[in-house]
Design a protein around this motif. Sequence first.
Motif, PDB file in Angstrom:
ATOM      1  N   THR A 224      41.052  31.480  27.661  1.00  0.00           N
ATOM      2  CA  THR A 224      40.928  32.799  27.667  1.00  0.00           C
ATOM      3  C   THR A 224      39.627  33.216  28.306  1.00  0.00           C
ATOM      4  O   THR A 224      39.722  34.506  29.208  1.00  0.00           O
ATOM      5  CB  THR A 224      40.899  33.584  26.221  1.00  0.00           C
ATOM      6  N   ILE A 225      38.762  32.668  28.075  1.00  0.00           N
ATOM      7  CA  ILE A 225      37.564  32.876  29.336  1.00  0.00           C
ATOM      8  C   ILE A 225      37.878  32.676  30.503  1.00  0.00           C
ATOM      9  O   ILE A 225      37.370  33.496  31.470  1.00  0.00           O
ATOM     10  CB  ILE A 225      36.365  31.898  28.609  1.00  0.00           C
ATOM     11  N   ALA A 226      38.460  31.725  30.938  1.00  0.00           N
ATOM     12  CA  ALA A 226      38.926  31.529  32.367  1.00  0.00           C
ATOM     13  C   ALA A 226      39.777  32.662  32.906  1.00  0.00           C
ATOM     14  O   ALA A 226      39.746  32.861  34.076  1.00  0.00           O
ATOM     15  CB  ALA A 226      39.564  30.173  32.634  1.00  0.00           C
ATOM     16  N   LEU A 227      40.628  33.212  32.074  1.00  0.00           N
ATOM     17  CA  LEU A 227      41.340  34.435  32.373  1.00  0.00           C
ATOM     18  C   LEU A 227      40.800  35.655  32.581  1.00  0.00           C
ATOM     19  O   LEU A 227      41.217  36.329  33.590  1.00  0.00           O
ATOM     20  CB  LEU A 227      42.397  34.672  31.199  1.00  0.00           C
ATOM     21  N   VAL A 228      39.411  35.853  32.206  1.00  0.00           N
ATOM     22  CA  VAL A 228      38.782  37.090  32.264  1.00  0.00           C
ATOM     23  C   VAL A 228      38.662  37.460  33.890  1.00  0.00           C
ATOM     24  O   VAL A 228      38.753  38.450  34.114  1.00  0.00           O
ATOM     25  CB  VAL A 228      37.680  37.075  31.520  1.00  0.00           C
ATOM     26  N   PRO A 229      37.733  36.569  34.574  1.00  0.00           N
ATOM     27  CA  PRO A 229      37.543  36.947  35.803  1.00  0.00           C
ATOM     28  C   PRO A 229      38.726  37.055  36.825  1.00  0.00           C
ATOM     29  O   PRO A 229      38.776  37.991  37.639  1.00  0.00           O
ATOM     30  CB  PRO A 229      36.766  35.716  36.240  1.00  0.00           C
ATOM     31  N   VAL A 230      39.808  36.427  36.324  1.00  0.00           N
ATOM     32  CA  VAL A 230      41.077  36.570  37.293  1.00  0.00           C
ATOM     33  C   VAL A 230      41.560  38.100  36.924  1.00  0.00           C
ATOM     34  O   VAL A 230      42.057  38.628  37.919  1.00  0.00           O
ATOM     35  CB  VAL A 230      42.064  35.685  36.971  1.00  0.00           C
ATOM     36  N   ALA A 231      41.389  38.472  35.756  1.00  0.00           N
ATOM     37  CA  ALA A 231      42.118  39.697  35.393  1.00  0.00           C
ATOM     38  C   ALA A 231      41.253  40.883  36.055  1.00  0.00           C
ATOM     39  O   ALA A 231      41.617  41.868  36.532  1.00  0.00           O
ATOM     40  CB  ALA A 231      42.091  39.820  33.970  1.00  0.00           C
ATOM     41  N   LEU A 232      39.935  40.744  35.752  1.00  0.00           N
ATOM     42  CA  LEU A 232      38.957  41.491  36.344  1.00  0.00           C
ATOM     43  C   LEU A 232      38.885  41.622  37.876  1.00  0.00           C
ATOM     44  O   LEU A 232      38.823  42.718  38.454  1.00  0.00           O
ATOM     45  CB  LEU A 232      37.611  41.432  35.777  1.00  0.00           C
ATOM     46  N   GLY A 233      38.906  40.537  38.473  1.00  0.00           N
ATOM     47  CA  GLY A 233      38.941  40.446  39.926  1.00  0.00           C
ATOM     48  C   GLY A 233      40.246  41.124  40.563  1.00  0.00           C
ATOM     49  O   GLY A 233      39.722  41.889  41.530  1.00  0.00           O
ATOM     50  N   LEU A 234      41.436  41.154  39.977  1.00  0.00           N
ATOM     51  CA  LEU A 234      42.499  41.913  40.419  1.00  0.00           C
ATOM     52  C   LEU A 234      42.074  43.677  40.397  1.00  0.00           C
ATOM     53  O   LEU A 234      42.822  44.132  41.328  1.00  0.00           O
ATOM     54  CB  LEU A 234      43.755  41.772  39.581  1.00  0.00           C
ATOM     55  N   GLY A 235      41.154  44.018  39.700  1.00  0.00           N
ATOM     56  CA  GLY A 235      40.886  45.362  39.675  1.00  0.00           C
ATOM     57  C   GLY A 235      40.022  45.693  40.924  1.00  0.00           C
ATOM     58  O   GLY A 235      39.781  47.026  41.221  1.00  0.00           O
ATOM     59  N   PHE A 236      39.517  44.882  41.881  1.00  0.00           N
ATOM     60  CA  PHE A 236      38.578  45.144  42.881  1.00  0.00           C
ATOM     61  C   PHE A 236      39.407  44.899  44.222  1.00  0.00           C
ATOM     62  O   PHE A 236      38.782  44.828  45.134  1.00  0.00           O
ATOM     63  CB  PHE A 236      37.544  44.421  42.768  1.00  0.00           C
ATOM     64  N   THR A 237      40.783  44.552  44.098  1.00  0.00           N
ATOM     65  CA  THR A 237      41.717  44.622  45.428  1.00  0.00           C
ATOM     66  C   THR A 237      42.124  46.027  45.562  1.00  0.00           C
ATOM     67  O   THR A 237      41.830  46.960  44.983  1.00  0.00           O
ATOM     68  CB  THR A 237      42.924  43.554  45.179  1.00  0.00           C
ATOM     69  N   SER A 238      42.847  45.727  46.623  1.00  0.00           N
ATOM     70  CA  SER A 238      43.661  47.267  47.365  1.00  0.00           C
ATOM     71  C   SER A 238      44.608  47.740  46.037  1.00  0.00           C
ATOM     72  O   SER A 238      44.710  48.903  46.272  1.00  0.00           O
ATOM     73  CB  SER A 238      44.207  46.890  48.391  1.00  0.00           C
ATOM     74  N   ILE A 239      44.975  46.967  45.422  1.00  0.00           N
ATOM     75  CA  ILE A 239      45.722  47.591  44.180  1.00  0.00           C
ATOM     76  C   ILE A 239      45.254  47.892  42.920  1.00  0.00           C
ATOM     77  O   ILE A 239      46.156  48.466  41.900  1.00  0.00           O
ATOM     78  CB  ILE A 239      47.340  46.740  44.076  1.00  0.00           C
ATOM     79  N   GLY A 240      44.026  47.619  42.920  1.00  0.00           N
ATOM     80  CA  GLY A 240      43.492  47.751  41.634  1.00  0.00           C
ATOM     81  C   GLY A 240      42.622  49.336  41.472  1.00  0.00           C
ATOM     82  O   GLY A 240      43.140  50.202  42.530  1.00  0.00           O
TER      83      GLY A 240
END
Length: 310
Positions: A224-240
């Motif tokens: 779950t800790i490892a999941l957090v940066p992936v989920a948040l990182g998606l928010g800074f892409t062109s579709i976030g």
Amino acid sequence: MSDISMQDSRYEANMGDYFALLKPRVMSLVVFTALVGLLVAPVPVHPFIGFVAILCIAVGAGASAALNMWWDADIDRLMKRTATRPIPSGRVEPGEALGIGMALSGFAVVLLWLATNFLAAFLLAFTIFFYAVVYSMYLKRSTPHNIVIGGAAGAFPPMIGWAVATGGVSIESILMFGLIFMWTPPHFWALALFVKSDYGRAGVPMLTETHGRDATRRQVLIYTIALVPVALGLGFTSIGGPVYLAVAVVMNLWFLKGAIDISRRDDAACEADKHKVEINVFKVSLYYLFAHFLALLLEAALRQYGIGGW
């Protein structure tokens, strides 16, 4: 009893039994994430082509589920959660499930190739192969890391949707894949913590069986800790965008809190409240994935009016 009377008393499968082979509840999540992958892509797709593509992805998902049920019929009979499935309950013959799975696989892959492009069809074919062969026939029964590696099968649909629209792969589709891939272990291990006896009875080397509940609780937290940066990182892409990021922050804090709560428990506490925390975290994990992809869809809708994204 004569052969004729035995044949007359044999259960005749109906459409509902065959449809159950396709795991419709799982298919609904596959369809939703694939649809989001298609709709958030920067290249518009004709509605009819999009419909055909999503239909093919849904059929492909159902085909892999039918193949999985055919192969897993022996262990499905031993688990309460799966004993009522069409094959172990005797409503569908194993050979029928195999035939349906193979036929639908070919249909879905070929039609997707003809309707869209080779990459999308290849990814769908690989997904079916990975779930039916790599996961079902090998990983599931041979390693406690079955869910970790096997989670890739459920992570491909948004990447396929993206490939339908763009004909390629990008950081956005990779992160959508990564979101589902990293989410899968804590999601299923939370489930395994309160259905442990089922896996043990069937001889499936789930982490709870091979390493114990305490180790499983720690792994839920780690992933779950490892999941957090992936989920948040998606928010800074062109579709976030800010809407997605706000949803991601809230959902990740909620999920992370649940994982921490699980990691602090022991068997006595679980038995005392009948796995209440684990069941709640499992439910949160379902909301988690839906909320993230719904937020991506909302960002795409807002961009149509020039107010979405960064």
